[in-house]
Design an enzyme around this catalytic site. Structure first.
Site, short mmCIF file in Angstrom:
data_model
loop_
_atom_site.label_atom_id
_atom_site.label_comp_id
_atom_site.label_asym_id
_atom_site.label_seq_id
_atom_site.Cartn_x
_atom_site.Cartn_y
_atom_site.Cartn_z
N LYS A 166 0.39 -0.49 -3.12
CA LYS A 166 -0.44 -1.60 -2.65
C LYS A 166 -1.90 -1.23 -2.89
O LYS A 166 -2.48 -0.40 -2.20
CB LYS A 166 -0.26 -1.87 -1.15
CG LYS A 166 -0.98 -3.16 -0.75
CD LYS A 166 -1.39 -3.22 0.69
CE LYS A 166 -2.79 -2.80 0.96
NZ LYS A 166 -3.87 -3.59 0.35
N GLU B 181 -5.72 10.77 2.95
CA GLU B 181 -6.97 11.20 2.30
C GLU B 181 -8.05 10.27 2.83
O GLU B 181 -8.09 9.10 2.46
CB GLU B 181 -6.87 11.04 0.77
CG GLU B 181 -5.79 11.85 0.11
CD GLU B 181 -6.13 13.32 0.04
OE1 GLU B 181 -7.32 13.68 0.18
OE2 GLU B 181 -5.21 14.12 -0.13
N CYS C 148 -15.81 9.25 -1.53
CA CYS C 148 -15.37 9.90 -0.29
C CYS C 148 -15.93 11.31 -0.16
O CYS C 148 -16.26 11.75 0.92
CB CYS C 148 -13.86 9.93 -0.23
SG CYS C 148 -13.14 10.67 -1.70
N GLU D 201 -19.93 8.42 8.29
CA GLU D 201 -19.88 8.17 6.86
C GLU D 201 -20.57 6.82 6.61
O GLU D 201 -20.16 5.81 7.15
CB GLU D 201 -18.42 8.10 6.42
CG GLU D 201 -18.26 7.85 4.94
CD GLU D 201 -16.80 7.75 4.52
OE1 GLU D 201 -16.07 6.90 5.04
OE2 GLU D 201 -16.40 8.53 3.63
P1 NAD Z 1 -9.77 1.00 4.05
O1 NAD Z 1 -9.24 2.02 4.98
O2 NAD Z 1 -10.42 -0.19 4.62
O3 NAD Z 1 -8.61 0.43 3.12
C1 NAD Z 1 -7.82 1.27 2.32
C2 NAD Z 1 -6.48 0.60 2.05
O4 NAD Z 1 -5.78 0.47 3.29
C3 NAD Z 1 -6.58 -0.80 1.47
O5 NAD Z 1 -5.55 -0.96 0.52
C4 NAD Z 1 -6.34 -1.69 2.68
O6 NAD Z 1 -5.81 -2.94 2.36
C5 NAD Z 1 -5.33 -0.86 3.45
N1 NAD Z 1 -5.25 -1.19 4.88
C6 NAD Z 1 -6.21 -1.72 5.68
N2 NAD Z 1 -5.73 -1.90 6.93
C7 NAD Z 1 -4.45 -1.46 6.92
C8 NAD Z 1 -3.42 -1.38 7.91
N3 NAD Z 1 -3.62 -1.79 9.16
N4 NAD Z 1 -2.23 -0.87 7.54
C9 NAD Z 1 -2.00 -0.44 6.29
N5 NAD Z 1 -2.92 -0.50 5.30
C10 NAD Z 1 -4.14 -1.00 5.62
O7 NAD Z 1 -10.72 1.82 3.07
P2 NAD Z 1 -11.64 1.24 1.91
O8 NAD Z 1 -12.78 0.54 2.56
O9 NAD Z 1 -10.82 0.55 0.90
O10 NAD Z 1 -12.15 2.60 1.23
C11 NAD Z 1 -13.22 3.33 1.71
C12 NAD Z 1 -12.75 4.51 2.55
O11 NAD Z 1 -11.84 5.30 1.80
C13 NAD Z 1 -13.88 5.45 2.89
O12 NAD Z 1 -13.76 5.86 4.24
C14 NAD Z 1 -13.65 6.64 1.97
O13 NAD Z 1 -14.19 7.85 2.42
C15 NAD Z 1 -12.18 6.68 1.89
N6 NAD Z 1 -11.75 7.39 0.69
C16 NAD Z 1 -11.19 8.64 0.80
C17 NAD Z 1 -10.81 9.34 -0.33
C18 NAD Z 1 -10.18 10.72 -0.25
O14 NAD Z 1 -9.58 11.14 -1.22
N7 NAD Z 1 -10.29 11.42 0.85
C19 NAD Z 1 -10.98 8.77 -1.58
C20 NAD Z 1 -11.54 7.50 -1.67
C21 NAD Z 1 -11.91 6.82 -0.52
#
Ligand code: NAD
Length: 475
Positions: free
Chosen positions: A173, A248, A282, A382
């Site tokens: 997804k 992650e 990230c 962050e």
């Molecule tokens: P997000 O957590 O809002 O969303 C990530 C994914 O989770 C999306 O596909 C979203 O649809 C899904 N999601 C949202 N709510 C959910 C739920 N209740 N249940 C299941 N899935 C759900 O994150 P974002 O805004 O897309 O990305 C930014 C964040 O990602 C930042 O905090 C960044 O640091 C982190 N990030 C971490 C890494 C790493 O490798 N550690 C890499 C890239 C991004």
């Protein structure tokens, strides 16, 4: 309304099929603020169908020789590489990543990940003897992969390539904010002839499709990349079925400039690094820790570096800073900057006003805050935008304390004229990856976080092993 990129179907069991739902999600170009495409807003029934297909495909795929699985992955890498210019342009539009960086990081790293996963998975020893036991590592089963928007193809590749290499099957997804490259990935997998059901793609929102995956009885492992708040929620939803969950998450990573390091070598890199992918990375090194005696010099250099950053249309090869991904994200970042100044941080440059000459697009000026201390939220939170903070320290122990004074622990950097001293400090930092004196990225090194930056590791042998189960057969 101009919808160039309409994706009407999801990919399940080797076929493009309509979603069970009838709604769609618009994809918006953050530079123009206009929609450029749409994808199906999937449903739990779509997830059911995809998980069933992945479950059916699992026995054969897990028994397929590892070298054959690796061959498929190389084909996928070739397919992505053939479409690299198109992919880079697509991600530059949906995320706002400057095109030159998009080619290298958004697409180049994704292709490299498929190739590396093929090598790692193809040469791994899946069996070994221990006394009278045969220890067998085999695919964990059906993997639910939930990915963010910031590096949409690369984050998907880190999960899909390694899960498939390990003999697991996948339901992906992608983020609804930047989903389009996932369709190109699915097409590349389809064209590579990967057997039906081994890879499935269901688009939709987190609370609906994401939670249906996390809570599904027949998903063995959820591999999530995204925010810490959603990571917590996924862990809770997954707990009832006792599936494995790897996370992650975010970070607030420090660069430690030791007293003997040359600021002229470090500061321009620290500025550019904090602004990579418009600050939406990230593992971005967003806190610059400097000896108090060097603070003014570093501030001058950081301000000069930030003000020289070329901001504008991400499709232009000279652009270094594009827009943030969405209106919400821009407002969040502006809020962080405003709040930091209210709490006593000094704004060296940038801030909440739109950049000159850019009346459209979710742009934020390259921003540097100084006089930041652990008493301020911007030390801890962050920001996920082009905002670098400078913090002064008194001695090396204080620097290490500041570096480790975070709930996160994803990345760090240490700079010193003496590599042994830098290594000694690197060993004291609680973070999943620490770079010494600007050492290069290693696609085989494990990537992941300490603390609330998550658990589990991606990439290389550790990344492969995330997707394996362990069986002991006593003989
Ligand atoms: P997000 O957590 O809002 O969303 C990530 C994914 O989770 C999306 O596909 C979203 O649809 C899904 N999601 C949202 N709510 C959910 C739920 N209740 N249940 C299941 N899935 C759900 O994150 P974002 O805004 O897309 O990305 C930014 C964040 O990602 C930042 O905090 C960044 O640091 C982190 N990030 C971490 C890494 C790493 O490798 N550690 C890499 C890239 C991004």
């Amino acid at each position: 309304m101009n919808h160039e990129h309409v994706r009407d179907h999801i990919y399940v069991d080797g076929a493009w099929i309509p979603s069970h739902g009838s709604r769609t999600i618009d994809v918006v170009d953050p530079t123009t603020e206009q929609p450029i495409g749409r994808v199906p807003d999937g449903t739990p029934k779509d997830v059911d169908a995809a998980v069933r297909a992945a479950r059916r495909a699992f026995p054969d795929w897990s028994r397929t020789p590892a070298e054959t699985r690796a061959r498929y992955l190389r084909e996928v890498a070739d397919g992505l590489e053939r479409r690299a210019p198109e992919l880079a342009a697509l991600i530059a539009r949906e995320v706002g990543t400057p095109i030159a960086f998009a080619r290298m990081a958004q697409v180049g790293l994704a292709v490299l990940t498929f190739r590396t996963a093929a090598e790692v998975g193809g040469s791994y020893s899946y069996e070994r003897r221990e006394a009278n036991s045969l220890i067998v590592r085999e695919g964990v089963g059906v993997v639910g992969a939930i990915t963010p928007w910031n590096y949409p193809l690369h984050q998907a590749a880190a999960k899909v390539a390694y899960a498939l290499a390990a003999g697991s099957t996948v339901v992906l997804k992608p983020s609804e904010v930047a989903p389009l490259s996932a369709w190109v990935l699915a097409e590349a997998i389809d064209e590579a002839g990967v057997p039906a059901g081994v890879f499935n793609l269901v688009s939709g929102t987190g609370p609906v499709v994401g939670e249906a995956i996390a809570g599904h009885r027949d998903v063995d492992l959820v591999s999530f990349t995204g925010s810490t708040a959603v990571g917590r929620r996924i862990s809770k939803v997954a707990a009832d079925t006792v599936k494995r969950v790897t996370l992650e998450l975010g970070g607030k990573s420090p660069t430690v400039l030791l007293a003997d390091a040359d600021p002229a070598a470090v500061v321009p890199r620290a500025v550019a690094g904090a602004f990579l992918n418009n600050g939406q990375t990230c593992c971005a090194l967003t806190r610059l820790l400097v000896p108090r005696a060097l603070k003014h010099r570093v501030e001058r250099m950081a301000k000069a570096g930030a003000e020289a950053t070329v901001i504008g249309d991400p499709s232009q090869p000279t652009t270094q800073l594009g827009p943030l991904v969405s209106h919400t994200q821009r407002e969040r970042v502006r809020g962080h900057v405003e709040h930091a100044v209210e709490q006593g941080a000094t704004l060296l440059c940038g801030g909440t006003q739109p950049p000159e000459g850019l009346s459209h697009g979710y742009f934020v000026r390259p921003t540097v805050l100084t006089d930041v201390t652990p008493a301020m939220d911007v030390h801890h939170d962050e920001v996920f935008g082009p905002v670098l903070v400078i913090e002064a320290y008194d001695d090396e122990d204080h620097a290490v304390r500041l570096a480790n004074d975070t709930d996160y622990g994803l990345a760090a950097a240490v700079w010193s004229a003496d590599p042994a001293r830098a290594l000694a400090v690197a060993r004291r930092i609680r973070a999943g990856q620490v770079e010494v004196n600007g050492a290069p990225f290693n696609p085989r090194a494990p990537f992941g976080g300490y603390g609330q930056s998550g658990n589990g590791r991606e990439h290389g042998v550790f990344g492969l092993e995330e997707f394996l189960e362990t069986k002991s057969i006593q003989l």
